[in-house]
Design a protein around this motif. Structure first.
Motif, mmCIF file in Angstrom:
data_model
loop_
_atom_site.group_PDB
_atom_site.id
_atom_site.type_symbol
_atom_site.label_atom_id
_atom_site.label_comp_id
_atom_site.label_asym_id
_atom_site.label_seq_id
_atom_site.Cartn_x
_atom_site.Cartn_y
_atom_site.Cartn_z
ATOM 1 N N GLY A 65 -8.603 -2.191 -2.151
ATOM 2 C CA GLY A 65 -8.620 -2.823 -0.839
ATOM 3 C C GLY A 65 -7.922 -4.166 -0.778
ATOM 4 O O GLY A 65 -7.698 -4.700 0.307
ATOM 5 N N GLU A 66 -7.562 -4.719 -1.928
ATOM 6 C CA GLU A 66 -6.819 -5.987 -1.949
ATOM 7 C C GLU A 66 -5.348 -5.802 -1.597
ATOM 8 O O GLU A 66 -4.643 -6.772 -1.352
ATOM 9 C CB GLU A 66 -6.940 -6.652 -3.322
ATOM 10 C CG GLU A 66 -8.344 -7.150 -3.630
ATOM 11 C CD GLU A 66 -8.466 -7.739 -5.024
ATOM 12 O OE1 GLU A 66 -7.445 -7.777 -5.765
ATOM 13 O OE2 GLU A 66 -9.582 -8.152 -5.387
ATOM 14 N N ASN A 67 -4.881 -4.559 -1.571
ATOM 15 C CA ASN A 67 -3.486 -4.282 -1.226
ATOM 16 C C ASN A 67 -3.280 -4.408 0.277
ATOM 17 O O ASN A 67 -4.137 -4.004 1.067
ATOM 18 C CB ASN A 67 -3.098 -2.873 -1.686
ATOM 19 C CG ASN A 67 -3.037 -2.773 -3.188
ATOM 20 O OD1 ASN A 67 -2.139 -3.308 -3.814
ATOM 21 N ND2 ASN A 67 -4.029 -2.107 -3.773
ATOM 22 N N VAL A 68 -2.142 -4.934 0.652
ATOM 23 C CA VAL A 68 -1.808 -5.100 2.066
ATOM 24 C C VAL A 68 -1.794 -3.741 2.762
ATOM 25 O O VAL A 68 -1.206 -2.781 2.258
ATOM 26 C CB VAL A 68 -0.427 -5.786 2.221
ATOM 27 C CG1 VAL A 68 -0.004 -5.837 3.674
ATOM 28 C CG2 VAL A 68 -0.462 -7.183 1.625
ATOM 29 N N GLY A 69 -2.462 -3.670 3.887
ATOM 30 C CA GLY A 69 -2.466 -2.444 4.680
ATOM 31 C C GLY A 69 -3.517 -1.429 4.284
ATOM 32 O O GLY A 69 -3.613 -0.373 4.894
ATOM 33 N N ILE A 70 -4.306 -1.722 3.237
ATOM 34 C CA ILE A 70 -5.369 -0.813 2.808
ATOM 35 C C ILE A 70 -6.702 -1.542 2.945
ATOM 36 O O ILE A 70 -6.865 -2.656 2.455
ATOM 37 C CB ILE A 70 -5.191 -0.353 1.345
ATOM 38 C CG1 ILE A 70 -3.847 0.340 1.139
ATOM 39 C CG2 ILE A 70 -6.342 0.574 0.942
ATOM 40 C CD1 ILE A 70 -3.557 0.713 -0.307
ATOM 41 N N ARG A 71 -7.634 -0.907 3.627
ATOM 42 C CA ARG A 71 -8.980 -1.461 3.766
ATOM 43 C C ARG A 71 -9.946 -0.475 3.125
ATOM 44 O O ARG A 71 -9.853 0.729 3.345
ATOM 45 C CB ARG A 71 -9.331 -1.646 5.240
ATOM 46 C CG ARG A 71 -10.719 -2.220 5.467
ATOM 47 C CD ARG A 71 -11.020 -2.424 6.949
ATOM 48 N NE ARG A 71 -10.724 -1.267 7.770
ATOM 49 C CZ ARG A 71 -11.590 -0.282 8.047
ATOM 50 N NH1 ARG A 71 -12.802 -0.306 7.550
ATOM 51 N NH2 ARG A 71 -11.237 0.725 8.820
ATOM 52 N N THR A 72 -10.845 -0.986 2.305
ATOM 53 C CA THR A 72 -11.852 -0.124 1.685
ATOM 54 C C THR A 72 -13.234 -0.671 2.014
ATOM 55 O O THR A 72 -13.402 -1.859 2.291
ATOM 56 C CB THR A 72 -11.678 -0.055 0.158
ATOM 57 O OG1 THR A 72 -11.844 -1.355 -0.397
ATOM 58 C CG2 THR A 72 -10.321 0.512 -0.219
ATOM 59 N N TYR A 85 -6.044 3.057 6.139
ATOM 60 C CA TYR A 85 -4.691 2.511 6.112
ATOM 61 C C TYR A 85 -4.340 1.983 7.484
ATOM 62 O O TYR A 85 -4.668 2.610 8.499
ATOM 63 C CB TYR A 85 -3.682 3.597 5.702
ATOM 64 C CG TYR A 85 -3.768 3.948 4.245
ATOM 65 C CD1 TYR A 85 -2.900 3.366 3.339
ATOM 66 C CD2 TYR A 85 -4.725 4.835 3.766
ATOM 67 C CE1 TYR A 85 -2.987 3.661 1.987
ATOM 68 C CE2 TYR A 85 -4.825 5.140 2.426
ATOM 69 C CZ TYR A 85 -3.949 4.550 1.546
ATOM 70 O OH TYR A 85 -4.032 4.845 0.208
ATOM 71 N N ALA A 86 -3.662 0.836 7.528
ATOM 72 C CA ALA A 86 -3.295 0.210 8.797
ATOM 73 C C ALA A 86 -2.297 1.067 9.575
ATOM 74 O O ALA A 86 -2.348 1.120 10.804
ATOM 75 C CB ALA A 86 -2.722 -1.187 8.553
#
Length: 131
Positions: A65-72, A85-86
């Motif tokens: 979830g720390e990656n841009v565009g990914i929410r966990t 994913y955004a």
């Protein structure tokens, strides 16, 4: 060079054909596409998170979830997680070739493939939710 009009027409036909397949066959079709697509970039994100988290599933999803565009989000600690994913990352979609919801099955298969590769010890199930 691939002609854009031809590519749009071809992918539209593919998506229409896929929509007529039984679910199991549609999954098999998009699984092949998803694996190849995932190897181009997303798989590396999952593998990096897996290597850093070790056996800790909660840490894995937090790192992912720390990656841009990914929410966990952890729903049931250690058992159930949400990945959102955004935007759709498919080049067919972002390039304007299709807006077919059939690609959502490809995305689902891609996430499942990445999880299987990064967390082989876990049994994963991926479902599609609409936000």
């Amino acid at each position: 060079m691939l002609d854009d009009a031809f590519a749009k027409n071809w992918i539209t036909g593919l998506m229409q054909g896929a929509s007529h397949l039984p679910q199991e066959e549609r999954c098999a079709l998009f699984r092949c596409c998803a694996e190849r697509c995932a190897r181009s970039f997303p798989l590396a994100l999952y593998q990096q998170a897996g290597q850093r988290a070790g056996e800790n599933s909660s840490a894995f999803f937090s790192l992912l979830g720390e990656n841009v565009g990914i929410r966990t989000r952890e729903i049931v600690p250690g058992r159930q997680y949400e990945i959102a994913y955004a935007v759709c990352g498919c080049d067919w979609h972002s390039g304007g070739y299709t807006v077919s919801e059939m690609l959502c099955e490809c995305s689902r298969q891609g996430i499942l493939y990445c999880l299987e590769q990064a967390l082989p010890r876990l049994k994963c199930r991926v479902t599609r939710n609409r936000f």
